[in-house]
Design an enzyme around this catalytic site. Structure first.
Site, mmCIF file in Angstrom:
data_model
loop_
_atom_site.group_PDB
_atom_site.id
_atom_site.type_symbol
_atom_site.label_atom_id
_atom_site.label_comp_id
_atom_site.label_asym_id
_atom_site.label_seq_id
_atom_site.Cartn_x
_atom_site.Cartn_y
_atom_site.Cartn_z
ATOM 1 C CG ASP A 82 71.029 48.867 94.625
ATOM 2 O OD1 ASP A 82 71.969 49.440 95.196
ATOM 3 O OD2 ASP A 82 70.749 47.674 94.810
ATOM 4 N NE ARG B 202 59.759 47.662 94.685
ATOM 5 C CZ ARG B 202 61.039 47.967 94.620
ATOM 6 N NH1 ARG B 202 61.749 48.037 95.733
ATOM 7 N NH2 ARG B 202 61.623 48.208 93.468
ATOM 8 N NE ARG C 226 61.905 43.077 95.784
ATOM 9 C CZ ARG C 226 62.065 43.424 94.512
ATOM 10 N NH1 ARG C 226 61.585 42.671 93.550
ATOM 11 N NH2 ARG C 226 62.702 44.540 94.194
#
Length: 508
Positions: free
Chosen positions: A209, A304, A310
């Site tokens: 994003d 990540r 996560r």
């Protein structure tokens, strides 16, 4: 590095640079086209039906490449949504390209080709047009797409994912492509700020994003910001650890299925949010958060490699700590009653898909809209009341529904209702209640929980207090731990979606 695809010799030049026209089905064209003595192509209710006696002679599916015998079927169906292109060659061959489902999570281009029966050649072109009308509806064909690939995002596989799963779908649909890799943080801002918006219909971000966030703000920096934001549709093709935009508009975090959704996507107005902090104004398209959600996002950057998991791990860890994030908050409430919010959502969801984008394209030189409520530096508007929230566990304002594959935080969110959906949860809840809330979010059942405050607001101001430092997240990006103000601009941006007016999420 960038490149432009070669010109397509089969492309209809009349489609160049054109918005999606309102095409109608050709008149007096039969649904069935004969393609040989023992084969035909028929336009069904929602699919192309291929009848071919030769299919009986093909091997049926087996295991590990071992055939279990001959097929007894002489027909197969191809959903119109999966039809990518069709054309008639000079030698009389008709070719149809479509997205074949390899599994529930992946499609790939496939081709069927037949030589026309001579008696059918006269109306073959009209039949192909009828097929494409069924296949695309109000969606623009042969979209001109600026592809941005972030080779550093997520697990660093975006370039490979693009070439393997996305580019073949775009090519089969005869999209015009210009591809560029982002080179550094903020490069998406620079690209969007300097883009020739007359050359493209879509910017497709092969990323998480973060690159869409940069593109929105690159457009915001332009003197013709309003025109750019309406004219160019922004799409995300999931190649990052956060793929909320694709989940909401494409209905998937599969790269190939998302590419198909973009090919068939309808132009959709999207509310955007001005966030002011100090002297800076930025655009938000996803969410703003202070507290648990902000911290579980920004403080898990080192995880990540886990992908979207996560976020879940970070949320669970922090909700059990019952940490409070005190703040003074003022909001401009548009819908404060959950029953009214539910009725608003259901009324919109009952509407059919949009047939066209009815907004007027802003004139050249039209910048961002003025701020109705001023900035964080201005006095609080008279109608707003600043309320102390000393036991705030989470302040979360969302412009989309899904924030991750298993987190539909805002089930009543709508793309263009002029509102942010605001979620507030107290921190001083019993541990059992906190765990139940987390599970309810995953099951889309938390909306009616009495301790969950859910409103639709058009603007708000939040002032963190009693903390020297902390996390504030705007679309997953960290900003200074200082007061800020947010204001919604109805339908300022443009995306592509399946319906033209809804998210691909389970609602209230």
């Amino acid at each position: 590095m960038s490149f432009v695809t070669e010109d397509d010799p089969f492309k209809d030049p009349s489609l160049d640079a054109a918005p999606a026209p309102q095409r109608t089905t050709p008149a007096n064209v039969p649904d069935t086209l004969a393609v040989g003595r023992n084969a035909s192509l028929t336009l069904g209710t929602d699919s192309l039906v291929v009848l071919d006696e030769a299919l009986r002679d093909t091997s049926s599916a087996g295991c590990c490449g071992v055939s279990f015998g001959r097929s007894t079927k002489t027909t197969r169906s191809i959903a119109f949504h999966n039809v990518l292109w069709a054309e008639l060659a000079d030698d009389g061959d008709i070719t149809i390209q479509y997205a074949h489902a390899d599994s529930k999570k992946a499609v790939r281009p496939a081709i069927i080709s037949y030589t026309l029966d001579k008696t059918e050649s006269g109306h073959a072109s009209a039949w192909i047009e009828k097929l494409l009308v069924r296949a695309y509806g109000a969606s623009q064909r042969q979209k001109r797409v600026k592809v941005l690939i972030n080779p550093f995002g997520g697990q660093g596989t975006a370039l490979k994912t693009y070439h393997k799963h996305i580019a073949p779908i775009f090519a089969a649909a005869r999209c015009e492509l210009e591809v560029e890799q982002t080179q550094h943080n903020g490069h998406g801002v620079e690209i969007a700020q300097n883009l020739d918006i007359e050359k493209f219909d879509v910017i497709a971000c092969c990323s998480g994003d973060g690159i869409p966030y940069e593109v929105w703000n690159g457009f915001a920096n332009r003197p013709d910001a309003a025109r750019a934001l309406v004219k160019i549709a922004l799409a995300q093709l999931p190649c990052g650890s956060g793929n909320a935009m694709s989940l909401n508009f494409n209905g998937t975090d599969s790269p190939s299925l998302a590419a198909l959704a973009v090919v068939k996507g309808l132009r959709t107005p999207l509310d955007l949010v001005s966030v002011t902090q100090g002297s800076k104004r930025t655009l938000s398209f996803l969410s703003q958060s202070v507290g648990i959600v902000a911290e579980c996002d920004l403080a898990t950057e080192n995880l990540r490699w886990m992908g979207s998991a996560r976020f879940t791990l970070g949320f669970l860890t922090r909700i059990l700590r019952k940490t409070a994030y005190p703040a003074d908050i003022a909001v401009k409430v548009e819908y404060g009653d959950k029953n009214a919010i539910r009725e608003l959502y259901r009324a919109e969801s009952s509407k059919p898909p949009r047939s066209h984008d009815d907004r007027t394209l802003p004139a050249a030189g039209t910048g961002l809209p003025d701020l109705k409520y001023g900035t964080i530096n201005d006095p609080l508007p008279d109608s707003w009341e600043l309320v102390a929230h000393d036991h705030l566990g989470n302040f979360y304002a969302g412009n989309l529904a899904y924030m991750s594959p298993d987190a539909n935080f805002f089930p009543a969110a709508l793309p263009s209702d002029g509102c942010l959906d605001l979620l507030r949860i107290r921190a001083d809840l019993p541990r059992r209640t906190s765990i139940a809330t987390l599970l309810a979010i995953a099951d889309n059942k938390f909306f009616d929980m009495p301790h969950v405050d859910y409103q639709k607001v058009s603007a708000y101001r939040i002032i963190p207090k009693n903390q020297r430092d902390g996390y504030i997240s705007i679309d997953g990006e960290r900003i200074p731990f200082e007061p800020y103000q947010a204001e919604v601009h109805k339908g300022l941006g443009t995306v592509l979606s399946k319906s033209g007016h809804m998210f691909e999420a389970k609602g209230v």
